[in-house]
Design an enzyme around this catalytic site. Structure first.
Site, PDB file in Angstrom:
ATOM      1  N   LYS A 240       0.675  -1.261   0.091  1.00  0.00           N
ATOM      2  CA  LYS A 240       0.065   0.240   0.098  1.00  0.00           C
ATOM      3  C   LYS A 240       0.898   1.253   0.026  1.00  0.00           C
ATOM      4  O   LYS A 240       0.312   2.453  -0.605  1.00  0.00           O
ATOM      5  CB  LYS A 240      -1.075  -0.009   1.245  1.00  0.00           C
ATOM      6  CG  LYS A 240      -1.917  -0.982   1.239  1.00  0.00           C
ATOM      7  CD  LYS A 240      -3.409  -0.870   1.001  1.00  0.00           C
ATOM      8  CE  LYS A 240      -4.182  -1.924   0.698  1.00  0.00           C
ATOM      9  NZ  LYS A 240      -5.496  -2.017   0.932  1.00  0.00           N
TER      10      LYS A 240
ATOM     11  N   LYS B 248     -11.112  -5.288  -5.444  1.00  0.00           N
ATOM     12  CA  LYS B 248     -11.775  -4.384  -5.502  1.00  0.00           C
ATOM     13  C   LYS B 248     -11.126  -2.948  -6.187  1.00  0.00           C
ATOM     14  O   LYS B 248     -11.867  -2.416  -6.637  1.00  0.00           O
ATOM     15  CB  LYS B 248     -12.040  -3.631  -3.950  1.00  0.00           C
ATOM     16  CG  LYS B 248     -13.114  -4.658  -3.298  1.00  0.00           C
ATOM     17  CD  LYS B 248     -13.774  -3.987  -1.981  1.00  0.00           C
ATOM     18  CE  LYS B 248     -13.514  -4.453  -0.792  1.00  0.00           C
ATOM     19  NZ  LYS B 248     -12.381  -4.380   0.080  1.00  0.00           N
TER      20      LYS B 248
ATOM     21  N   LYS C  52      -4.956 -12.086  -7.990  1.00  0.00           N
ATOM     22  CA  LYS C  52      -6.426 -12.240  -7.684  1.00  0.00           C
ATOM     23  C   LYS C  52      -7.285 -10.954  -8.068  1.00  0.00           C
ATOM     24  O   LYS C  52      -6.733 -10.033  -8.174  1.00  0.00           O
ATOM     25  CB  LYS C  52      -6.125 -12.176  -5.765  1.00  0.00           C
ATOM     26  CG  LYS C  52      -6.155 -10.800  -5.170  1.00  0.00           C
ATOM     27  CD  LYS C  52      -6.325 -11.266  -3.785  1.00  0.00           C
ATOM     28  CE  LYS C  52      -6.667  -9.569  -3.059  1.00  0.00           C
ATOM     29  NZ  LYS C  52      -7.252  -9.505  -1.761  1.00  0.00           N
TER      30      LYS C  52
HETATM   31  P1  ATP Z   1      -8.379  -4.012  -2.158  1.00  0.00           P
HETATM   32  O1  ATP Z   1      -8.439  -4.267  -3.452  1.00  0.00           O
HETATM   33  O2  ATP Z   1      -9.043  -2.877  -1.693  1.00  0.00           O
HETATM   34  O3  ATP Z   1      -7.418  -4.556  -1.255  1.00  0.00           O
HETATM   35  P2  ATP Z   1      -9.803  -6.731  -1.655  1.00  0.00           P
HETATM   36  O4  ATP Z   1     -10.730  -6.897  -2.910  1.00  0.00           O
HETATM   37  O5  ATP Z   1      -8.412  -7.507  -1.729  1.00  0.00           O
HETATM   38  O6  ATP Z   1      -9.584  -5.234  -1.497  1.00  0.00           O
HETATM   39  P3  ATP Z   1     -10.478  -6.820   1.189  1.00  0.00           P
HETATM   40  O7  ATP Z   1     -11.183  -5.931   1.558  1.00  0.00           O
HETATM   41  O8  ATP Z   1      -9.010  -6.647   1.584  1.00  0.00           O
HETATM   42  O9  ATP Z   1     -10.675  -6.985  -0.348  1.00  0.00           O
HETATM   43  O10 ATP Z   1     -10.797  -8.081   1.786  1.00  0.00           O
HETATM   44  C1  ATP Z   1     -12.097  -8.508   2.382  1.00  0.00           C
HETATM   45  C2  ATP Z   1     -12.332 -10.096   2.469  1.00  0.00           C
HETATM   46  O11 ATP Z   1     -12.246 -10.477   1.162  1.00  0.00           O
HETATM   47  C3  ATP Z   1     -11.135 -10.620   2.936  1.00  0.00           C
HETATM   48  O12 ATP Z   1     -11.341 -11.604   3.787  1.00  0.00           O
HETATM   49  C4  ATP Z   1     -10.503 -11.113   1.810  1.00  0.00           C
HETATM   50  O13 ATP Z   1      -9.252 -11.976   2.097  1.00  0.00           O
HETATM   51  C5  ATP Z   1     -11.195 -11.687   0.826  1.00  0.00           C
HETATM   52  N1  ATP Z   1     -10.941 -11.490  -0.489  1.00  0.00           N
HETATM   53  C6  ATP Z   1     -10.528 -10.500  -1.482  1.00  0.00           C
HETATM   54  N2  ATP Z   1     -10.348 -10.710  -2.476  1.00  0.00           N
HETATM   55  C7  ATP Z   1     -10.470 -12.150  -2.480  1.00  0.00           C
HETATM   56  C8  ATP Z   1     -10.370 -13.123  -3.631  1.00  0.00           C
HETATM   57  N3  ATP Z   1      -9.947 -12.453  -4.803  1.00  0.00           N
HETATM   58  N4  ATP Z   1     -10.566 -14.290  -3.386  1.00  0.00           N
HETATM   59  C9  ATP Z   1     -10.865 -14.928  -2.170  1.00  0.00           C
HETATM   60  N5  ATP Z   1     -11.194 -13.995  -1.107  1.00  0.00           N
HETATM   61  C10 ATP Z   1     -10.849 -12.837  -1.314  1.00  0.00           C
END
Ligand code: ATP
Ligand code: LTN
Length: 334
Positions: free
Chosen positions: A115, A200, A197
């Site tokens: 980050k 968001k 992965k």
């Molecule tokens: P950002 O892109 O803002 O970092 P993110 O999409 O990675 O966000 P988080 O808010 O960090 O999402 O995660 C919320 C939950 O969803 C966490 O428990 C995380 O492990 C899970 N998660 C996020 N992306 C995935 C994915 N691609 N597959 C499975 N689980 C996920």
């Protein structure tokens, strides 16, 4: 333990719009676990401001996320669904735990490194101590289990270290939490680059399926998903795109990857992609309909916000008072 049940804590940030990855990797498991545990599911808005946010937008997203928790099937009677910012104990415990966390430990956190390279113009102290606030979230409720995706394991490890260090000095104050990783859907990959992965914060809209995408959009995005030239629906690492689609299809339909392979044996990628799109749409459409229904019922959502904040505050204060006493803060005079 609360009423003879083990305690579970988890949370999500209200940044961006939730993706299918967030749903299959986190929310869907939360619903399953809510029968077995006493659950606290938080919209972690204090964490969100480690990255600059537009205030009106943050408020809107936080409410949408809380509504999504309920629409996805979390029962407001069995689960405590609340905003982190409504329970001041998170910030208070976080301060205390800061004094039991080493700079060296925080320096090793990969999320901080990621980050801070993404937001080089705003490497604030909150971004650095983010894991301490997360530890406070979990320890405040004496959580036994914490369902998270693999990306959050390092933060859970530091939580366990901080709790162990505190307990070693002051006696048995905190429950040491265990991570819980779901069997399927633990890592949903991007549709355009199956080596990273689904997230968001993805920039290309075709990378991810958003929880609020309509059926046509979902089917179109799957149609464009990157695959390979093998023309075989096979679950293997050499075909990461197809492997990801099999994971998605299996998690949505409750089938095993082997059953999915058998079902599409001899069929082309076109047929398979269409089936994946339809399976995903049939999981997401009812959730979207429920969100639309709940968003019209302001009084109902408001009552959940109020009741659950009170409940969370009750348990948080219990732990906080114990900790304050242990570290030597003067007793309150009534
Ligand atoms: P950002 O892109 O803002 O970092 P993110 O999409 O990675 O966000 P988080 O808010 O960090 O999402 O995660 C919320 C939950 O969803 C966490 O428990 C995380 O492990 C899970 N998660 C996020 N992306 C995935 C994915 N691609 N597959 C499975 N689980 C996920
Ligand atoms: N850091 C997590 C969100 C989060 C969390 C928590 C998850 C904040 N506090 C406590 C589990 C337990 C994330 O970005 N996914």
């Amino acid at each position: 333990m609360i009423d003879g049940k083990k305690v579970l804590f988890s949370g999500m940030q209200a940044t961006g719009t939730l993706t299918l990855g967030n749903y299959l990797g986190a929310l869907k498991n939360w619903v399953t676990l809510s029968e077995e545990y006493e659950c606290f599911y938080s919209v972690v808005d204090l964490h969100s401001i480690t990255v600059r946010q537009d205030p009106a937008e943050l408020r809107k997203r936080a409410r949408r996320l809380l509504t999504l928790y309920i629409a996805a099937g979390l029962d407001k009677k069995k689960n405590c669904i609340y905003y982190q910012s409504h329970v001041s104990g998170h910030a208070e415990l976080s301060w205390i735990l800061n004094c039991f966390t080493y700079m060296g430990e925080l320096n090793r956190m990969t999320q901080f490194k990621d980050k801070s390279s993404k937001h080089a113009d705003n490497i604030n102290a909150g971004l650095f101590t983010y894991p301490v606030l997360m530890a406070a979230d979990i320890l405040l409720y004496q959580a036994d289990v914490v369902p998270v995706g693999k990306d959050q394991l390092q933060h859970l490890e530091i939580t366990r270290d901080i709790a162990g260090r505190f307990n070693a000095i002051y006696g048995d104050v905190f429950t040491i939490p265990e991570p819980y990783i779901g069997k399927t859907g633990a890592k949903i990959m991007s549709l355009q680059d199956p080596t990273k992965k689904m997230s968001k914060s993805d920039e290309n809209p075709n990378d991810s399926i958003l929880l609020m995408d309509d059926k046509d959009t979902i089917i179109r995005k799957f149609k464009r998903a990157v695959t390979d030239s093998e023309a075989k629906v096979c679950y293997r690492d050499e075909q990461p795109g197809i492997k990801n689609l099999i994971d998605i299809y299996s998690t949505c339909t409750g089938k095993t990857p082997a059953e999915t392979e058998a079902e599409f044996d001899g069929k082309g990628y076109g047929d398979f992609k269409l089936a994946v799109g339809e399976a995903v749409a049939s999981v997401l459409t009812p959730i979207q309909e429920e969100v639309a229904r709940l968003e019209k019922d302001k009084a109902y959502i408001d009552s959940i916000i109020k009741e659950n904040a009170d409940k969370a505050n009750y348990y948080a204060t219990k732990t906080l008072r114990k900790v304050q006493k242990k570290v030597g803060f003067p007793e309150r005079v009534r």
